[in-house]
Design a protein around this motif. Sequence first.
Motif, short mmCIF file in Angstrom:
data_model
loop_
_atom_site.label_atom_id
_atom_site.label_comp_id
_atom_site.label_asym_id
_atom_site.label_seq_id
_atom_site.Cartn_x
_atom_site.Cartn_y
_atom_site.Cartn_z
N CYS A 15 37.59 122.16 137.33
CA CYS A 15 37.47 123.29 138.22
C CYS A 15 38.75 124.10 138.18
CB CYS A 15 37.11 122.89 139.64
SG CYS A 15 38.19 121.68 140.38
N GLY A 16 38.62 125.38 138.42
CA GLY A 16 39.75 126.29 138.34
C GLY A 16 40.10 126.83 139.71
N ALA A 17 40.56 128.07 139.74
CA ALA A 17 41.05 128.66 140.98
C ALA A 17 39.95 128.77 142.04
CB ALA A 17 41.65 130.03 140.69
N GLN A 18 38.72 128.85 141.60
CA GLN A 18 37.64 129.04 142.57
C GLN A 18 37.22 127.71 143.20
OE1 GLN A 18 37.65 130.67 139.55
NE2 GLN A 18 38.29 132.55 140.57
N VAL A 19 37.81 126.61 142.72
CA VAL A 19 37.48 125.27 143.21
C VAL A 19 35.97 125.08 143.26
CG1 VAL A 19 38.09 123.47 144.86
CG2 VAL A 19 39.52 125.49 144.70
N ILE A 45 35.32 135.66 135.88
CA ILE A 45 36.03 134.47 136.31
C ILE A 45 35.46 133.26 135.58
CG2 ILE A 45 36.67 135.35 138.59
CD1 ILE A 45 34.41 133.59 139.73
N GLY A 46 36.35 132.28 135.35
CA GLY A 46 35.90 131.06 134.69
C GLY A 46 35.90 131.13 133.17
N ASP A 47 36.46 132.18 132.58
CA ASP A 47 36.49 132.28 131.12
C ASP A 47 37.28 131.15 130.49
OD1 ASP A 47 34.88 134.43 130.65
OD2 ASP A 47 36.50 135.86 130.28
MG LIG Z 1 38.14 130.01 137.84
#
Ligand SMILES: [Mg+2]
Length: 113
Positions: free
Chosen positions: A36-40, A86-88
Motif C-alpha cells: 500500500c502507498g500513500a492512500q493506505v 495515483i498508485g502508478d
Molecule cells: Mg498511492
Amino acid sequence: MKLIIAIVQSDKIQDVKQALRNVKVGKITVSNVVGCGAQVGKTDTSDGVITDGNLLDRVRFEVAVNDDYVKPTLEGIIEGARTGNIGDGKIFIVPLEECIRIRTGETGRLAIG
Ligand SMILES: [Mg+2]
Ligand SMILES: Nc1ncnc2c1ncn2[C@@H]1O[C@H](COP(=O)(O)OP(=O)(O)OP(=O)(O)O)[C@@H](O)[C@H]1O
C-alpha cells in the motif's frame, strides 16, 4: 552498479517488460507482491471513499544494471508504468556492491551485462 526496484500496477507487467526490452534491458526478476502507498489502501471509485489498510496486488521488478544503463532503465519503467493516476508505483535505486555470475565466477559489470 545499481539495483533498481520498481513496484508497479500488476496490469503493467507486459508494458514495463516491453519498454525495458526496447532499451536493451532483458535481464529482469519479477515478483507478485502486495503493498500500500500513500492512500493506505484503495480508493473506491464508486463513491470516492478511501478504504484503510487494504494491501493491493502489485508487481515488483528488480533490475541490476551498470551505471550507463540506469537512465534508460528508469525511463523504460516510467514509460511502461505511468498513467498519471495515483498508485502508478514507485522506483527505488539502491547502490549495488557486487554481482557474481555463478557459472563462470565473473564479477562486476561483466557479470551484470
Ligand atoms: Mg498511492
Ligand atoms: N515508501 C515506500 N516503501 C515501500 N514500498 C512503497 C513505498 N511507497 C510505495 N510503495 C509500494 O509501491 C506501491 C505503489 O505505491 P503508490 O504508487 O501508491 O505510491 P504513493 O506514494 O501512494 O503515490 P501516489 O500518490 O501516486 O499513489 C505500494 O502499493 C507499495 O507496495
